[in-house]
Design a protein around this motif. Structure first.
Motif, short mmCIF file in Angstrom:
data_model
loop_
_atom_site.label_atom_id
_atom_site.label_comp_id
_atom_site.label_asym_id
_atom_site.label_seq_id
_atom_site.Cartn_x
_atom_site.Cartn_y
_atom_site.Cartn_z
N VAL A 219 -52.49 0.97 -43.35
CA VAL A 219 -52.53 1.31 -41.93
C VAL A 219 -51.09 1.52 -41.44
O VAL A 219 -50.21 0.71 -41.73
N HIS A 220 -50.88 2.59 -40.72
CA HIS A 220 -49.54 2.89 -40.20
C HIS A 220 -49.16 1.89 -39.10
O HIS A 220 -49.99 1.50 -38.27
N CYS A 221 -47.90 1.56 -39.09
CA CYS A 221 -47.39 0.65 -38.07
C CYS A 221 -45.88 0.82 -38.01
O CYS A 221 -45.32 1.66 -38.72
N MET A 222 -45.24 0.05 -37.14
CA MET A 222 -43.78 0.06 -37.10
C MET A 222 -43.27 -1.35 -37.33
O MET A 222 -44.02 -2.33 -37.23
N TYR A 223 -42.01 -1.45 -37.63
CA TYR A 223 -41.35 -2.74 -37.80
C TYR A 223 -40.03 -2.72 -37.04
O TYR A 223 -39.39 -1.69 -36.91
N VAL A 224 -39.65 -3.89 -36.55
CA VAL A 224 -38.33 -4.03 -35.96
C VAL A 224 -37.57 -5.09 -36.75
O VAL A 224 -38.14 -6.11 -37.14
N ASN A 225 -36.30 -4.82 -36.99
CA ASN A 225 -35.42 -5.82 -37.62
C ASN A 225 -34.90 -6.73 -36.51
O ASN A 225 -34.09 -6.33 -35.68
N GLU A 226 -35.34 -7.96 -36.50
CA GLU A 226 -35.02 -8.87 -35.41
C GLU A 226 -33.54 -9.24 -35.38
O GLU A 226 -32.98 -9.51 -34.33
N ASP A 227 -32.91 -9.26 -36.54
CA ASP A 227 -31.49 -9.60 -36.57
C ASP A 227 -30.66 -8.53 -35.88
O ASP A 227 -29.74 -8.83 -35.10
N ILE A 228 -30.98 -7.27 -36.16
CA ILE A 228 -30.24 -6.19 -35.50
C ILE A 228 -30.60 -6.15 -34.01
O ILE A 228 -29.73 -5.96 -33.15
#
Lengths: 601, 499
Positions: free
Chosen positions: B215-224
């Motif tokens: 399933v398509h989704c997005m991710y965020v890098n929490e450190d950045i």
């Protein structure tokens, strides 16, 4: 490396469930209903009920297998083998699920679950704290059955053993409606499913009972339980002799309150000796002390349980004398002076549980005194635990071996003096003595001092100055060295002086140490005080009979390397002999070998 | 086929959400705040068991199937022809030294069915992804057309399913005994979008774990995100979790946060896309669809001529066509993507990426695809990629009752004992925890299906028009004007063939 064991919990659990596992003749089972003479009705009523736990009942699964959500392939495979093995023998597939709590789920404490591997259940975690690295256990805890090991790879072995040995014998009923009863099981990694019988009773029928009157035998009893478990797969329960009524099948450790123990200990048992006596359904471990009891149970692993299963009947199965090579004092010797770093409990078993506790090592020290009979001993690292343990042997030394030892300056300024002195109180008198503070250990609690005394044997007077030099820095090395230099320079005693000690200083430095600028404390002392280095003098005279270094692994001798234990001398005397003590037991006393020197004034 | 008379609401009814497979483990208290759930067959519903009918539910409150409790197929082989690339996520014939939790669940499914029906699975695999789809279907076609009766069930790449169906080698699943497409393990949203006329030639759902992973989704890098103060600058001081939960995660906000905001120290970038396929997810994330499927009647969606689509298209095109220096389209298949190396603020990928991100130690939070605006009807949406297995029964299957019974059992068993293991025990607890696991639930609930993605070989370029368009320079209106006529013809032809 052992992990912390919660013995009390273990005992409770074993009491609760051990009876399920045991067959045969333990007194608290008494399955044939015959009364036991030593058991009162009241005591009987206090016995925990025997609960039989069905894993499968009338052809239906009762328990669900729970595995860790992050289970490795090894765990999953072992669990799968477990489930399929039970299915093969019962026709019933136990359901399985992960220990992960999904949204909205709450854990049912009453659910009948087999916790396989390192689940996040408290029941699993609590048991894991008790286990050695290479153990596993199958144990009932409330509504759960815990199959756990600190090493996942052993789950396969646990599973295989369980399926091979514990399913068929606990199966009742007919095909299609089998009932499978639970049987508890404890295993050590090298275990093999051997059958060992003692007078016709299988090993799992026995309980281990230890003496409580003297300290140190509880540890031995637990060790024996571990060893039997390791070789047979059965973890025998351990009880204090005062906590459990006499049962039919017992292994007795030490001089317990059982009649067989009284019989076996009627005569004094030499230090560092042991034997195993079997009479009827009792096995008695007779030993000169806790260390020899330890040696006995270690030996039992090989003697009784390794290899194929064995049958044992009445008799004495092992007798040993672990005495070191005894060095008799020659006729022309006036004095035997010894130095011995005995490894403080704080640096020993408190840090490394594989090192025998002082209460065991003290038996070795006491035996050493009876065998070598040194006139004076400069001790190092004699902490309070050690001092008490040695004192506890004073009566035995006097009554059984005819030698008396006294201790000088066990404390100083209300603190334990790790460099105290032992001396033959039946032979020497103390003319004067004192302590000079050298350095502190462990937040000031432990002191390493120059402890000195002037002794007289009626004809001669001599001084012993016992040391333990610091090694932590060049500054401290120099300070230790200088203090002894000054002590020698300033003393007014004009007779022979002996300096014993762990000097933390080698006669020669390596090129690397020189390049690193390590302070040469040995050389500093020798150059400034010009003592007689007695080992070297003995060597030149051809009377150095054994030379050994120090700081070996406890239990393993070090034949070279770290020569930091020395005996120096000043004044008029002749060196008759110098020897580093070697023996199979002595190496378990410390990470140093004692040295002694025989001299004639 | 200008269908301006159809409303968006009608469209959304047709494009139902996939809440039934992946959102309801434990079935008891899943929140429904993220997106509306128009399915009446979720596990939420089925766990409300009728006290007089408890036999139909398992110990966890999950619906049981209506198949015989046991059936003796006398150890008969049940042969499955399936694509090799996803086989490891669907079948586990034996536990090995590398087996994991998912393997165990799949293994148990096979064991349970083999025991229950006294039969044996035989799994035959053939390469069948995009590059191999034609060969996969041709082999099957040759087999069926010569009446070999070799296979009881076919599992295939999404785009192979439509291709094979148009070659008329599959049974209409509505006519197969024992298959009960009303059951919750056959999500109605999929069945409805895959139905042409009144025929259904392939189906998916709990029967395959691939629908969870891909399933398509997005991710965020929490450190950045924290280091660059993205939340303070563009998110009103909120964490990304709160931005999503507040319903403010839009394409516009993604571009504000991700473009020219990340310092280039260490060669970091703002947004990366796994590949061009991920552009599809922005299309569906914005609430659009390609084809309206109204009870099997097909037509081009009104969305394709909407102003909002043109706006979304323009923005996505700016990102995908390289207009921004720190927005990267990465077609690298070596798994050396910037986000996976900790060097990208946002990443458009799939749920399956969470495993690798976890293994690489990236401090990430999963995100749904951004909406076109905060008022988007139905909230967050996304789509599965084509690496989802669809199941069919070939017309030369030896015994359709056998095929139907086992196909139903595979889905039914997985509904109770596989889907939740993969969703909850693996993804939402092992690879994601806490807030990230909550957002995974939103992602999973937001999946939509589109008839336009199921018959790519037959209906021409409509399925790839958006993704191909954003990677080039053509305006959407240009593409539509050029191709829509052909799309309509193809869609009508498809209906004629299969409907």
């Amino acid at each position: 490396m052992k992990v912390k064991r919660i013995l009390s919990a273990l005992l409770c659990l074993i009491m609760l469930f051990g009876a399920v596992a045991l067959t045969g003749c333990s007194a608290d089972k008494n399955t044939d209903g015959e009364p036991t003479d030593s058991v009162s009705d009241t005591e009987k009523e206090t016995e925990p009920p025997v609960e039989r736990i069905p894993l499968v009942e009338n052809g239906k699964a009762v328990y669900t297998v729970v595995y860790p959500n992050d289970a490795s392939a090894a765990v999953l495979n072992a669990m799968n083998t477990f489930i399929e093995g039970i299915k093969k023998q019962t026709g019933v597939t136990l359901p399985s699920k992960s220990d992960n709590l999904r949204p909205g789920q709450v854990r049912d404490e009453n659910a009948k679950e087999i916790l396989f591997g390192k689940t996040n259940y408290d029941e699993t975690q609590n048991i894991l704290k008790e286990l050695y690295d290479d153990e596993y256990v199958i144990r009932a805890v409330g509504s759960k059955i815990v199959i756990a090991t600190t090493n996942d790879s052993y789950l396969k072995a646990a599973t295989n053993y369980y399926l091979k040995n514990l399913v068929k014998k606990n199966l009742e009923g007919e095909e299609g409606s089998y009932t499978l009863w639970f049987e508890e099981y404890h295993f050590l990694a090298e275990g093999a499913d051997k059958v060992t019988n003692i007078n016709g009773k299988t090993i799992q029928s026995f309980a281990i009972i230890y003496e409580t009157e003297r300290e140190g035998y509880d540890v031995i009893a637990s060790r024996l339980s571990d060893i039997i478990s390791k070789y047979t797969g059965y973890k025998l329960p351990v009880y204090a002799d005062t906590d459990r009524k006499e049962g039919e099948c017992e292994i007795l450790v030490g001089n317990t309150n059982r009649s067989l123990s009284g019989k076996c200990y009627k005569d004094f048992v030499d230090l560092l000796t042991y034997k195993i006596i079997i009479e009827g359904n009792k096995m008695q471990i007779v030993s000169g002390g806790p260390f020899s009891a330890r040696s006995c149970v270690d030996g039992m692993g090989i003697l009784f349980f390794a290899g194929e299963g064995k049958q044992f009947g009445d008799g004495t199965y092992s007798e040993t004398n672990m005495k070191a090579n005894v060095a008799a004092v020659s006729d022309d010797t006036d004095l035997r002076v010894m130095t011995a770093n005995i490894l403080t409990s704080w640096w020993g078993e408190d840090i490394d549980p594989s090192i025998p506790p002082v209460i065991q090592r003290a038996e070795i020290a006491a035996a050493m005194l009876t065998l070598y009979k040194p006139d004076v001993v400069g001790l190092q690292e004699a902490d309070g635990v050690w001092q008490k343990a040695i004192a506890d042997y004073a009566e035995i030394l006097k009554n059984e071996y005819g030698i008396e030892y006294g201790a000088l300056h066990s404390t100083y300024q209300n603190k334990v003096n790790l460099t105290c002195i032992l001396y033959r109180a039946d032979k020497l008198t103390v003319k004067s003595s004192g302590v000079e503070v050298t350095s502190y250990w462990n937040g000031g609690y432990h002191m390493r001092n120059i402890t000195w005394a002037v002794f007289s044997d009626g004809e001669h007077e001599f001084m012993l100055a016992n040391n333990h030099w610091a090694h932590e820095s060049n500054e401290w090395k120099e300070e230790s060295s200088e203090q002894l230099v000054n002590f020698i320079k300033n003393t007014t005693f004009d007779g022979p002086i002996f300096c014993t000690g762990d000097f933390n200083a080698k006669p020669t430095l390596t090129e690397e140490e020189i390049s690193e600028g390590v302070f040469h404390a040995f050389e500093n002392f020798v150059n400034k005080s010009e003592p007689r280095w007695l080992k070297e003098e003995a060597k030149s005279l051809g009377v150095l009979t054994k030379d050994m270094g120090a700081c070996h692994t406890v239990g393993t001798p070090a034949y070279g390397g770290n020569y930091i234990d020395h005996i120096f001398g000043f004044g008029e005397f002749t060196v008759n002999k110098y020897e580093a003590v070697e023996g199979s037991s002595i190496h378990w006393m410390s990470d140093h070998s004692p040295h002694y020197c025989d001299v004639k004034f | 086929m200008k269908a301006t008379f159809r409303t968006l609401a009608v469209l959304m009814c047709a494009v139902l959400l996939l809440s039934t497979f992946v959102s309801c483990g434990g079935g008891k208290d899943n929140n429904a705040e993220s997106t509306p759930d128009s399915s009446a067959e979720s596990k939420n519903d089925v766990v409300e068991t009728d006290p007089e009918d408890t036999a139909r539910y398992d110990a966890n409150g999950y619906l049981m199937d209506d198949l015989p409790e046991t059936y003796d197929w006398q150890k008969k082989d049940f042969t499955v022809y399936t694509w090799q690339e996803m086989a490891k996520w669907e079948w586990c014939e034996e536990m090995t030294e590398n087996s994991g939790t998912v393997d165990l669940a799949l293994y148990k499914r096979m064991q349970a069915i083999e025991t229950r029906f006294n039969m044996n699975f035989v799994i035959t695999t053939e390469k069948g992804n995009w590059d191999n789809r034609v060969n996969f279907v041709n082999k099957l076609y040759n087999n069926v057309s010569t009446n070999q009766s070799a296979y009881d069930l076919v599992g295939q790449y999404t785009q192979s399913a439509g291709g094979a169906a148009t070659r008329e080698i599959y049974f209409d699943l509505n006519e197969i005994s024992y298959l009960d497409l009303e059951k919750p393990w056959w999500p109605s949203a999929i069945s409805e979008t895959a139905t042409i006329g009144d025929k259904l030639y392939f189906a998916t759902g709990d029967i395959t774990p691939t629908l969870i992973r891909n399933v398509h989704c997005m991710y965020v890098n929490e450190d950045i995100y924290e280091a660059e103060n993205i939340g303070d600058s563009f998110g009103k001081g909120r964490a990304m979790y709160d931005v999503v939960k507040d319903g403010d995660w839009t394409l516009e906000l993604l571009m504000k946060m991700g473009i020219d905001t990340v310092s280039d120290a260490g060669d970091k970038v703002g947004i990366t896309f796994a590949n061009l396929v991920s552009a599809d997810a922005f299309f569906y994330g914005a609430g659009f669809s390609l084809i309206d499927n109204d009870n099997g009647i097909l037509s081009i969606s009104d969305d394709l001529v909407s102003a909002s689509l043109i706006n979304v298209y323009d923005n996505v095109q700016k990102m995908y066509s390289g207009q921004y220096g720190d927005v990267k389209l990465e077609e690298d298949k070596s798994h050396s993507f910037k986000f996976k190396e900790g060097d990208s603020l946002f990443y458009a990928g799939t749920v399956a990426d969470a495993q690798l991100l976890t293994e690489k130690g990236i401090n990430f939070t999963i995100l749904p695809m951004p909406m076109r605006d905060v008022d988007q009807e139905g909230g967050y949406k996304t789509v599965a990629n084509f690496w989802v297995t669809y199941y069919s029964i070939p017309i030369d299957a030896p015994d359709t009752e056998f095929s139907g019974m086992i196909m139903e059992a595979l889905a039914s068993e997985a509904y109770r004992n596989v889907t939740d293991v993969i969703y909850y025990d693996v993804f939402s607890s092992r690879y994601m925890t806490g807030e990230s696991a909550e957002l995974l639930d939103i992602v999973s609930k937001s999946v939509v299906f589109d008839t336009g993605r199921m018959f790519p070989e037959y209906i021409g370029s409509i399925w790839s028009a958006f993704r191909n368009g954003v990677s080039g320079s053509d305006a959407w209106t240009t593409i539509y004007e050029k191709d829509s006529g052909n799309w309509s013809i193809k869609i009508d032809s498809l209906y004629t063939l299969l409907g």
